[in-house]
Design a protein around this motif. Structure first.
Motif, PDB file in Angstrom:
ATOM      1  N   UNK A 150       0.864  -1.168   0.000  1.00 48.91           N
ATOM      2  CA  UNK A 150       0.000   0.000   0.000  1.00 48.91           C
ATOM      3  C   UNK A 150       0.903   1.221   0.000  1.00 48.91           C
ATOM      4  N   UNK A 151       0.749   2.085  -1.015  1.00 52.39           N
ATOM      5  CA  UNK A 151       1.685   3.168  -1.281  1.00 52.39           C
ATOM      6  C   UNK A 151       0.948   4.505  -1.195  1.00 52.39           C
ATOM      7  N   UNK A 152       1.374   5.393  -0.282  1.00 52.66           N
ATOM      8  CA  UNK A 152       0.627   6.616   0.012  1.00 52.66           C
ATOM      9  C   UNK A 152       1.556   7.829  -0.045  1.00 52.66           C
ATOM     10  N   UNK A 153       1.165   8.818  -0.828  1.00 53.79           N
ATOM     11  CA  UNK A 153       1.971  10.008  -1.058  1.00 53.79           C
ATOM     12  C   UNK A 153       1.134  11.248  -0.739  1.00 53.79           C
ATOM     13  N   UNK A 154       1.580  12.049   0.217  1.00 55.54           N
ATOM     14  CA  UNK A 154       0.868  13.271   0.580  1.00 55.54           C
ATOM     15  C   UNK A 154       1.605  14.443  -0.063  1.00 55.54           C
ATOM     16  N   UNK A 155       1.040  14.981  -1.151  1.00 55.20           N
ATOM     17  CA  UNK A 155       1.766  15.960  -1.962  1.00 55.20           C
ATOM     18  C   UNK A 155       0.864  17.109  -2.403  1.00 55.20           C
ATOM     19  N   UNK A 156       1.520  18.198  -2.818  1.00 58.20           N
ATOM     20  CA  UNK A 156       0.837  19.329  -3.435  1.00 58.20           C
ATOM     21  C   UNK A 156       1.481  19.575  -4.792  1.00 58.20           C
ATOM     22  N   UNK A 157       0.668  19.601  -5.834  1.00 54.23           N
ATOM     23  CA  UNK A 157       1.171  19.816  -7.191  1.00 54.23           C
ATOM     24  C   UNK A 157       1.423  21.302  -7.446  1.00 54.23           C
ATOM     25  N   UNK A 158       2.220  21.578  -8.457  1.00 49.55           N
ATOM     26  CA  UNK A 158       2.528  22.957  -8.814  1.00 49.55           C
ATOM     27  C   UNK A 158       1.443  23.546  -9.706  1.00 49.55           C
ATOM     28  N   UNK A 159       1.230  24.855  -9.575  1.00 49.79           N
ATOM     29  CA  UNK A 159       0.313  25.559 -10.472  1.00 49.79           C
ATOM     30  C   UNK A 159       1.039  26.096 -11.700  1.00 49.79           C
ATOM     31  N   UNK A 160       2.360  25.877 -11.756  1.00 45.03           N
ATOM     32  CA  UNK A 160       3.158  26.331 -12.899  1.00 45.03           C
ATOM     33  C   UNK A 160       3.124  25.272 -13.991  1.00 45.03           C
ATOM     34  N   UNK A 161       2.661  25.640 -15.158  1.00 47.95           N
ATOM     35  CA  UNK A 161       2.520  24.695 -16.270  1.00 47.95           C
ATOM     36  C   UNK A 161       3.874  24.217 -16.776  1.00 47.95           C
ATOM     37  N   UNK A 162       3.844  22.997 -17.368  1.00 43.68           N
ATOM     38  CA  UNK A 162       5.017  22.520 -18.069  1.00 43.68           C
ATOM     39  C   UNK A 162       5.805  21.426 -17.393  1.00 43.68           C
ATOM     40  N   UNK A 163       5.199  20.733 -16.403  1.00 45.11           N
ATOM     41  CA  UNK A 163       5.914  19.668 -15.697  1.00 45.11           C
ATOM     42  C   UNK A 163       5.027  18.456 -15.528  1.00 45.11           C
ATOM     43  N   UNK A 164       5.677  17.298 -15.334  1.00 46.72           N
ATOM     44  CA  UNK A 164       4.989  16.048 -15.009  1.00 46.72           C
ATOM     45  C   UNK A 164       5.470  15.590 -13.646  1.00 46.72           C
ATOM     46  N   UNK A 165       4.526  15.429 -12.716  1.00 48.96           N
ATOM     47  CA  UNK A 165       4.842  14.933 -11.377  1.00 48.96           C
ATOM     48  C   UNK A 165       4.416  13.471 -11.289  1.00 48.96           C
TER      49      UNK A 165
END
Length: 331
Positions: A150-165
């Motif tokens: 079971x794999x859990x990631x607590x993250x916030x993505x960027x609002x800046x365009x042009x990336x892959x997370x």
């Protein structure tokens, strides 16, 4: 716990756990479950590792996994992130990936600890579109023999365009389980051109061979659910023999049952761009940052040394000490 219930859990764990044959439990032995989280808070209770010597029980899957890896950014030393990450079981990538139209350079200098947010930041460097190489960031588990969990990631993505997370398990291109957020394709604001990914969270289990149909892929829109760039959200997948289930903020986002990997590998987190308009887009004109607040991985392994150590610790604990893992947090 009533004896009948204890015996039920005993046999359930023996049957459904992938490595149940390793327990060698004494007849009639009962488990004592220790909750990893308090009932009134999201914070993990200080539980000695010995209290979880026999593994981690995940109620939703009804399986017990033998090992745990965490990422706790607040414990990182900003003067030596590499060393402090290593202590937690993570390594920083430092290599150039040949790509088109631009190469990707995973650079240790693109990892920062943000003390205000208490988060690890993976940065895609901003700059002119004419760049031939895009500085990006990636970390991976030091163990490469993870099989199910079971794999859990607590993250916030960027609002800046042009990336892959990306948050994913990886052995090779045909044994890969992905959660990806494309910062250029987050919300449904315009009609997408042919070939451009639909906005939302990209969920993929790659085909096991090159000639298999690309069946295990879908996009779940963020719109009407939450904004991944505002606040931290828990992205999770449960990888079992029977399938891969995706969960975000406690809500099910679907289950795949075809082409499920049965090969041990590693877990990676990355944030990158290669300027491809049909995926990452970009490159970003300013820094695009994936912010990681925490990671929790409960897993089984094919590492014989780790298995032997786990068996010995569980035996010393009289086969009774299993920690109960909390359900996913809601956003």
């Amino acid at each position: 716990m009533q004896p009948e219930l204890g015996i039920f859990f005993y046999f359930t764990l023996l049957i459904v756990t992938t490595q149940a044959s390793l327990f060698n439990l004494a007849p009639r032995s009962l488990r004592t479950y220790r909750n990893l989280h308090s009932r009134d808070a999201d914070n993990t209770v200080s539980v000695n590792v010995a209290s979880c010597a026999c593994g981690y029980y995940v109620p939703e899957t009804k399986e017990t996994f033998t090992h745990r890896i965490t990422l706790n950014p607040s414990a990182l030393d900003n003067s030596n992130i590499a060393a402090s990450l290593s202590k937690q079981g993570w390594a920083i990538s430092n290599w150039v990936q040949t790509s088109k139209p631009k190469n990707i350079k995973y650079s240790p200098s693109n990892l920062k600890y943000n003390s205000n947010a208490k988060a690890l930041e993976l940065i895609v460097s901003g700059g002119p579109a004419s760049r031939s190489t895009i500085n990006s960031a990636e970390i991976s588990t030091t163990i490469d023999k993870i099989l199910y969990g079971s794999f859990r990631f607590n993250v916030k993505a960027s609002s800046v365009a042009g990336a892959c997370s990306g948050l994913f398990y990886y052995k090779d291109d045909n044994h890969e389980i992905d959660i990806e957020i494309l910062t250029s394709h987050i919300h449904n604001t315009t009609t997408q051109k042919d070939g451009i990914p639909k906005p939302g969270v990209q969920l993929t289990v790659q085909p096991l061979t090159e000639n298999q149909a690309f069946k295990n892929y879908k996009v779940v829109p963020f719109d009407g659910r939450f904004d991944p760039t505002k606040g931290y959200h828990e992205y999770r997948f449960d990888w079992l023999k029977s399938g891969v289930k995706y969960i975000v903020d406690g809500n099910s986002y679907g289950t795949y049952t075809r082409f499920i990997p049965k090969t041990a590998g590693t877990v990676l987190i990355n944030n990158w761009s290669n300027g491809d308009p049909y995926w990452s887009a970009g490159p970003p004109l300013q820094n695009s940052i994936l912010s990681v607040r925490s990671v929790d991985i409960y897993y089984n392994t094919t590492d014989t040394t780790k298995i032997a150590a786990w068996k010995a610790a569980c035996k010393k604990a009289s086969y009774k000490k299993v920690c109960s893992v909390p359900r996913s947090k809601s956003g």
